[in-house]
Design an enzyme around this catalytic site. Structure first.
Site, PDB file in Angstrom:
ATOM      1  CB  SER A  97     -23.484 -49.304 -14.384  1.00 56.46           C
ATOM      2  OG  SER A  97     -23.835 -49.041 -13.043  1.00 56.46           O
ATOM      3  CB  VAL A 109      -9.870 -61.662  10.861  1.00 54.00           C
ATOM      4  CG1 VAL A 109      -8.472 -61.116  11.137  1.00 54.00           C
ATOM      5  CG2 VAL A 109     -10.911 -60.907  11.679  1.00 54.00           C
ATOM      6  CD  GLU A 118      -2.587   1.022   2.749  1.00 59.57           C
ATOM      7  OE1 GLU A 118      -3.543   1.801   2.928  1.00 59.57           O
ATOM      8  OE2 GLU A 118      -2.257   0.140   3.590  1.00 59.57           O
ATOM      9  N   GLY A 144      -5.872 -61.435   8.038  1.00 59.59           N
ATOM     10  CA  GLY A 144      -4.466 -61.210   8.359  1.00 59.59           C
ATOM     11  C   GLY A 144      -3.861 -60.131   7.486  1.00 59.59           C
ATOM     12  CE  LYS A 200      -7.197   1.329   3.538  1.00 57.66           C
ATOM     13  NZ  LYS A 200      -5.998   1.628   4.354  1.00 57.66           N
ATOM     14  N   GLY A 234     -26.420 -61.053  14.407  1.00 54.21           N
ATOM     15  CA  GLY A 234     -25.454 -59.964  14.303  1.00 54.21           C
ATOM     16  C   GLY A 234     -25.468 -59.374  12.906  1.00 54.21           C
ATOM     17  CB  CYS A 241      -4.693  -1.854   4.176  1.00 54.31           C
ATOM     18  SG  CYS A 241      -3.954  -2.195   5.800  1.00 54.31           S
TER      19      CYS A 241
END
Length: 689
Positions: free
Chosen positions: A669, A373, A54, A375, A123, A481, A179
Site C-alpha cells: 500500500s 440505487v 514446404e 440512478g 522434417k 440481509g 507440415c
C-alpha cells in the site's frame, strides 16, 4: 529517440511475413525468382522474418522426381541465388527444398540471412498414408547422420533441434518445423517453445480438402495457445500438381490463440501476409503462467538438446525509421467489437455475477439483499444482477430491498431514474433523504457547511458517501440481509471510492471485477433484451445517456445537472480501462501502453458499434493519452492500493484480471510510482516531435 517511440520494434513487437509464391513444378530457377521478389516486398514492409512453403524451391508435388540428380543440383543452385540476392535485405528467410545429406534425402527448411546459411532443419515426421508417400523419397530427421552439413561452401548446423535468435530484436527466437510435424500428438515445436522459441514457423504444402481449412485453424490456434507463442503456418498454392490433389495456399499467423492474419485462399498469383507479433506479451504470459516453467524443468533433457544459432540482420527492419503498428488494437479490450462475441461476453459475465451471488446467498442462508440505487450506471447493473439472482432462487424480487438516498447534489434526473428503475425491476423500493443525518454529522465535526458556508471539500463529499453506506449496513442488520456492493473495477483501479464506511465497502460486490466500459454494455444488453419490460428498457437507456458523476457537490442554482464530472477529474473511462487492461493483465510499461493506445485511436475506423455510446467519437491526441495515462499511473501505483488491500468478496469475471488481494493483485500500500513516471517521460507530447 522520438522516432523510436513510433517504431513497433521499440515496444516488443516484430513484423513477420508468410509468402506463397506461384510455383512451377521442378523449375527451381522460376521458383527462386518468385521467392526473391516476395522477400524484397517483405523487406520493404519492415518484416524481420519471412517464411515460404514446404519444398518451395522445387515444388512439393514432384514425387519421384526428387530422386533426379538434375533437380537436386538445380535446387541447391537456386538456394545460392536466393542467398546472394537477399544478402543485403534486413530480414531472415526460411525456404524449403530437398537436400542430400550423406546417402539420404531430407525434406528441409533452410534459414538464410545476410548472405549466409544459418541452419538446415529436416522434417521430423513423414506422412505415409492416404495421398502421402513422403517416406518413399525422404528420410526423417532422427535418421540424420550428422549435426552439421557442408552446403554451398559453408559449414551449416543441421537438425530438427535448432533455434534461431535475432540479435538486436529482443525476444525474437524462432523454430522451424515442417507440415506434418504440427499434426502429430507432440509436435517438435512444443519442446522448442519450452527451449525459448517465441515464434514457431511451419513450412507446409498441405493439399486442400473439404473442411481442412477449419481444422488447420484449430490446429494452429491451439498450438500457439498451448505454447504461449506465435505460430506461422505457410501452405503451397497455385502451380502445384493437380494430378490427384488441389492446393489452396492457406497461410495463418496466430499469437497465443488469436488470429493476427490470414491469406485469402485459392489465389492465382503470388501473395504475402504480415503480422506484428507481440513478443513481450508472449514473454510475460510465460512469466505469469508458472506451469510453463514447470514444463521446462520436467522436459529438461529435450530442452537441453536444442542448439541456438544467433545472428544479426544486415540492417534494421524498416530502416530503423518510424514503423507504425499494423495490427488491430481494440479500443475497448474488455468489450469485443464483434457484435456476436460481445453478446456472448455479456451473457457470460452476467451469468457469472448471478451465479456468484446465488452461491453467496445460498451458503449464508440469507434471502434478502440490500442495495443502494443512485440512478447511475453501476448500481443499475448491480440491481439487475440481484433481480436475476432472485429469479434463479425462486424468491420474490421484493426480497431486494432497494434504497435511493438523495443528498445535497442529487439531480432530479438521477432520482427519477432510480425510482423508475426500482419500479421496473419490481423490488421493494424505498427512499431515504440523507441530508438531515449528514447535517448532524457535519455539525458534530464542526464543518463550515453546518454554519451556512458553501464549503464543498472532500469531507463534505465523504460524509454523504459514508451516511449512505452506514444506512445500508444497518438496514441489512435490521432486515437480516446482506449489502450488495456496486463499485466497479475501474473505480478500484483509480481509487475513486470512499474508503471504509463508503462505497468501498459492502458484504458482497457483484461488480468488483467488471470495468466501467463493460458495465455500460451489460446494461445496454439487458435493455435490448427487454427482460424488464419496455419501460424498464427505456430507463436503462436513460441511465446510459447520463453523465457519470458522484453527485456529491451541488451545482448552480436552477440547474438540474451535477457540478462534478467523474471523467473530468480522473480521465475518460475508455482510456483508463485501456490503461488498466494492459498494465494489470500484462504488466506493460506506460510507454508501450501509450503506443498501443495511440495505435488504437489514431485515424482508425470506429468499428461495428451499434450507436454513438458504444463507439468512441474521440480521436485522442498523443498528448491526451500521455496526460490521462499519467493520472492512471499516479493513482494506481501511488495512492490507491490501501483501498484495494481490503476489498469485499466478489467474483472474478474475465482474464483481464481482478484487483482483489486474494486473487490477481497483491501489492504494498505504500509503493512509489517513480519508475512508471520515469518511463512515462519517454512518451513524446506530439507525433513526430
Amino acid at each position: 529517440m522520438q522516432n523510436d517511440f513510433f517504431n513497433l520494434y521499440s515496444h516488443g513487437f516484430a513484423r513477420v511475413a508468410l509468402a506463397t509464391p506461384r510455383c512451377k513444378i521442378a523449375d527451381p530457377v522460376f521458383n527462386a525468382a518468385q521467392t526473391i521478389a516476395l522477400a524484397e516486398a517483405a523487406a520493404r514492409q519492415g518484416a524481420a522474418l519471412v517464411a515460404f512453403p514446404e519444398l518451395g524451391l522445387s515444388a512439393y508435388s514432384c514425387d519421384d522426381l526428387f530422386h533426379q540428380a538434375a533437380l537436386l543440383d538445380a535446387c541447391e543452385a537456386s538456394l545460392r541465388t536466393v542467398m546472394e540476392a537477399t544478402a543485403q535485405l534486413p530480414l531472415a528467410l526460411v525456404v524449403g527444398l530437398p537436400l542430400r545429406v550423406g546417402h539420404q534425402l531430407f525434406n528441409c527448411g533452410v534459414v538464410v540471412a545476410g548472405g549466409k546459411l544459418l541452419g538446415v532443419v529436416p522434417k521430423s515426421y513423414l506422412p505415409n498414408y492416404g495421398e502421402f508417400y513422403e517416406a518413399r523419397q525422404f528420410s526423417p530427421a532422427d535418421s540424420a547422420p550428422c549435426s552439421q552439413v557442408s552446403l554451398l561452401g559453408q559449414d551449416v548446423p543441421f537438425g530438427a533441434g535448432l533455434l534461431f535468435e535475432v540479435e538486436g530484436i529482443a525476444l525474437l527466437r524462432f523454430h522451424v518445423e515442417i507440415c506434418e510435424d504440427v499434426w502429430v500428438p507432440i509436435p517438435p515445436s512444443s519442446f522448442a517453445a519450452l527451449a525459448g522459441a517465441t515464434v514457431l514457423v511451419n513450412l507446409s504444402a498441405s493439399n486442400v480438402l473439404v473442411g481442412k481449412s477449419g481444422y488447420r485453424h484449430q490446429l494452429v490456434s491451439q498450438q500457439s495457445a498451448r505454447c504461449l507463442a506465435a505460430y506461422l503456418y505457410t501452405s503451397a498454392g497455385n502451380g502445384e500438381s493437380s494430378t490427384d490433389m488441389a492446393w489452396d495456399g492457406q497461410t495463418l499467423i496466430y499469437e497465443k490463440g488469436d488470429l493476427l492474419a490470414e491469406a485469402e485462399r485459392f489465389q492465382d498469383d503470388s501473395h504475402i501476409i504480415y503480422g506484428d507479433v507481440d513478443l513481450e506479451r508472449l514473454s510475460r504470459e510465460r512469466m505469469h503462467t508458472t506451469t510453463f516453467a514447470q514444463q521446462v524443468r520436467h522436459h529438461a533433457q529435450q530442452v537441453a538438446a536444442f542448439r541456438v544459432v544467433r545472428f544479426a540482420l544486415p540492417g534494421a527492419p524498416g530502416g530503423g525509421k518510424a514503423l507504425a503498428l499494423d495490427r488491430a488494437v481494440e479500443r475497448f479490450p474488455y468489450v469485443p467489437s464483434d457484435p456476436q462475441r460481445r453478446d456472448e461476453r455479456c451473457t457470460e459475465v452476467y451469468h457469472i455475477q448471478v451465479q456468484a451471488l446465488v452461491q453467496r446467498l445460498s451458503q449464508s442462508g440469507m434471502k434478502k439483499v440490500v442495495i443502494g440505487v443512485s440512478g447511475g450506471l453501476d448500481s443499475t447493473h448491480a440491481l439487475l444482477v440481484c433481480a436475476k439472482a432472485m429469479d434463479h432462487l425462486k424468491l420474490p424480487r421484493t426480497n431486494i430491498l432497494a434504497y435511493t438516498m438523495p443528498g445535497f447534489a442529487t439531480s432530479e434526473r438521477t432520482l427519477r431514474q432510480a425510482r423508475a428503475l426500482m419500479e421496473a425491476v419490481g423490488c421493494e423500493a424505498h427512499e431515504i433523504d440523507i441530508r438531515p443525518s449528514c447535517i448532524q454529522m457535519l455539525k458534530d465535526l464542526g464543518h463550515p457547511y453546518a454554519e451556512g458556508q458553501e464549503t464543498y471539500d472532500i469531507t463534505f463529499e465523504n460524509v454523504q458517501a459514508g451516511e449512505r453506506t452506514s444506512h445500508l449496513f444497518r438496514l441489512a442488520n435490521f432486515h437480516n440481509g446482506i449489502v450488495i456492493g456496486t463499485g466497479d473495477l475501474s473505480e478500484l483501479a483509480l481509487g475513486w471510492c470512499t474508503y471504509g464506511v463508503g462505497d468501498h465497502m459492502s458484504h458482497y460486490n457483484v461488480n468488483a471485477s467488471v470495468p466501467k466500459t463493460l458495465i455500460s454494455h451489460l446494461v445496454r444488453w439487458v435493455a435490448e433484451a427487454g427482460v424488464i419490460g419496455s419501460s424498464g428498457s427505456e430507463v436503462l437507456l436513460q441511465v446510459l445517456a447520463t453523465e457519470i458523476s458522484p453527485e456529491l457537490v451541488p451545482g448552480k442554482a436552477g440547474e438540474d445537472k451535477p457540478a462534478q464530472s467523474t471523467e473530468s477529474s480522473i480521465g475518460p473511462y475508455e482510456l483508463q480501462d485501456f490503461n488498466l487492461y494492459y498494465i494489470l493483465r500484462y504488466g506493460f510499461a506506460p510507454s508501450k501502453v501509450a503506443f498501443l493506445a495511440w495505435s488504437a485511436w489514431k485515424d482508425r475506423e470506429q468499428g461495428a458499434w451499434p450507436d454513438a455510446l458504444h463507439a468512441s467519437r474521440n480521436q485522442y491526441a498523443l498528448a491526451d493519452i500521455k496526460k490521462h495515462l499519467g493520472t492512471f499511473v499516479y493513482r494506481f501505483f501511488k495512492i490507491s492500493q490501501f483501498k484495494r488491500s481490503c476489498v469485499p468478496n466478489g467474483p472474478k469475471v474475465g482474464n483481464g484480471g481482478s484487483l482483489s488481494p486474494r486473487g490477481d493483485w497483491r501489492a504494498p500500500s505504500d509503493a512509489e510510482a517513480v519508475v512508471w513516471q520515469a518511463d512515462l517521460a519517454r512518451i513524446p507530447d506530439e507525433v513526430g516531435k
